[in-house]
Design an enzyme around this catalytic site. Structure first.
Site, PDB file in Angstrom:
ATOM      1  N   TYR A   1      18.802  33.748 -13.164  1.00 50.73           N
ATOM      2  CA  TYR A   1      19.320  34.420 -14.352  1.00 50.73           C
ATOM      3  C   TYR A   1      18.794  35.856 -14.446  1.00 50.73           C
ATOM      4  O   TYR A   1      19.518  36.760 -14.876  1.00 50.73           O
ATOM      5  CB  TYR A   1      18.958  33.629 -15.602  1.00 50.73           C
ATOM      6  CG  TYR A   1      19.574  32.247 -15.632  1.00 50.73           C
ATOM      7  CD1 TYR A   1      20.864  32.035 -15.158  1.00 50.73           C
ATOM      8  CD2 TYR A   1      18.867  31.144 -16.123  1.00 50.73           C
ATOM      9  CE1 TYR A   1      21.434  30.779 -15.168  1.00 50.73           C
ATOM     10  CE2 TYR A   1      19.434  29.885 -16.133  1.00 50.73           C
ATOM     11  CZ  TYR A   1      20.711  29.699 -15.655  1.00 50.73           C
ATOM     12  OH  TYR A   1      21.272  28.455 -15.675  1.00 50.73           O
TER      13      TYR A   1
ATOM     14  N   GLU B   1      19.459  29.142 -22.700  1.00 52.42           N
ATOM     15  CA  GLU B   1      18.108  28.583 -22.682  1.00 52.42           C
ATOM     16  C   GLU B   1      17.895  27.883 -21.345  1.00 52.42           C
ATOM     17  O   GLU B   1      18.825  27.337 -20.758  1.00 52.42           O
ATOM     18  CB  GLU B   1      17.895  27.572 -23.813  1.00 52.42           C
ATOM     19  CG  GLU B   1      17.908  28.179 -25.199  1.00 52.42           C
ATOM     20  CD  GLU B   1      19.275  28.131 -25.847  1.00 52.42           C
ATOM     21  OE1 GLU B   1      20.172  27.462 -25.277  1.00 52.42           O
ATOM     22  OE2 GLU B   1      19.466  28.768 -26.899  1.00 52.42           O
TER      23      GLU B   1
END
Length: 260
Positions: free
Chosen positions: A156, A144
């Protein structure tokens, strides 16, 4: 959990060409003080007891990134916590960042990635996330990140994560939604799989094969192997049913090993 890679929305993602060959290893209890200091310096509110719990958790891995010993300019930064002299790493190493990940049922859950402010934009987070992914190189991975952390989202995504959902009001101070990201199991080539089965680390298995040709072969597009050169006589001879010696049709392999 809170991601402390870089909260600046205007900052670009880390660039691979600018990274340092950071040394990433698993932390030990001897690193506890430096881990707490690194977390605090990076803006992560993890207490000593929380980090100690992760160090003792059987499914958790606490990873730390240190500057190479030979890089004095990186290792001597005053604002970066140093490892304990009793740690498994050299006492001259300092923590550029840390990551916490869980490995459960073939999946990896990345809970935390934190980088010291003076080491951001230098590939620390990339090295830590890749080391976390190597805990289960053929499995799924989840994490997250704050919805406003564009730099971390770009980082990411570059590492193969994709947005798969959101968690409303997941973060506090300030309250903010979290973006849930997933990385699908990567496609592993036959060569990489063979190297993994041979016991090489995931990082070693990913390395490209060495160049097989030297300078002489590079000038020649194809150098035949001696086995492929024209033969004075065929390797196989036909034996007809009516030939001397009988025995029916078929092929007989002619031995090429010279008799002494």
């Amino acid at each position: 959990e809170e991601d402390a890679v870089n909260s600046s929305a205007a900052a670009p993602a880390e660039k691979e060409e600018a990274v340092v060959a950071w040394v990433v290893r698993a932390a030990t209890r001897d690193d506890l003080d430096a881990l707490v200091a690194t977390a605090a310096l990076s803006g992560v509110s993890w207490t000593a007891s929380q980090i100690e719990d992760e160090l003792e958790n059987a499914v958790a891995r606490v990873l730390v990134a240190s500057a190479p010993e030979e890089d004095d300019d990186l290792a001597d930064d005053a604002d970066v916590p140093r490892a304990s002299s009793s740690s498994s790493s050299s006492s001259s190493s300092s923590f550029a960042g840390l990551a916490v990940a869980w490995s459960v049922a073939g999946e990896t859950q990345i809970l935390e990635v934190a980088t010291a402010p003076s080491r951001r934009r230098r590939g620390v987070a990339t090295a830590l996330v890749r080391a976390a992914l190597d805990l289960n190189p053929t499995g799924e991975a989840f994490l997250e990140v704050r919805a406003s952390n564009d730099a971390a989202l770009a980082l990411y995504a570059a590492l193969g994560f994709a947005r798969v959902g959101a968690r409303r009001a997941y973060y506090a101070n300030p309250v903010e939604d979290a973006v849930l990201m997933r990385r699908a199991p990567p496609v592993v080539s036959a060569r990489e799989l063979t190297r993994l089965m041979a016991g090489l680390s995931p990082a070693e298995a990913r390395k490209p094969p060495p160049t097989a040709r030297g300078e002489e072969e590079a000038r020649d597009p194809w150098t035949p192997h001696p086995q492929d050169l024209p033969r004075d006589r065929p390797a196989f001879v036909r034996r007809d049913s009516g030939a001397e010696g009988g025995g029916g049709g078929g092929f007989k392999f002619r031995s090429r090993i010279s008799k002494r």
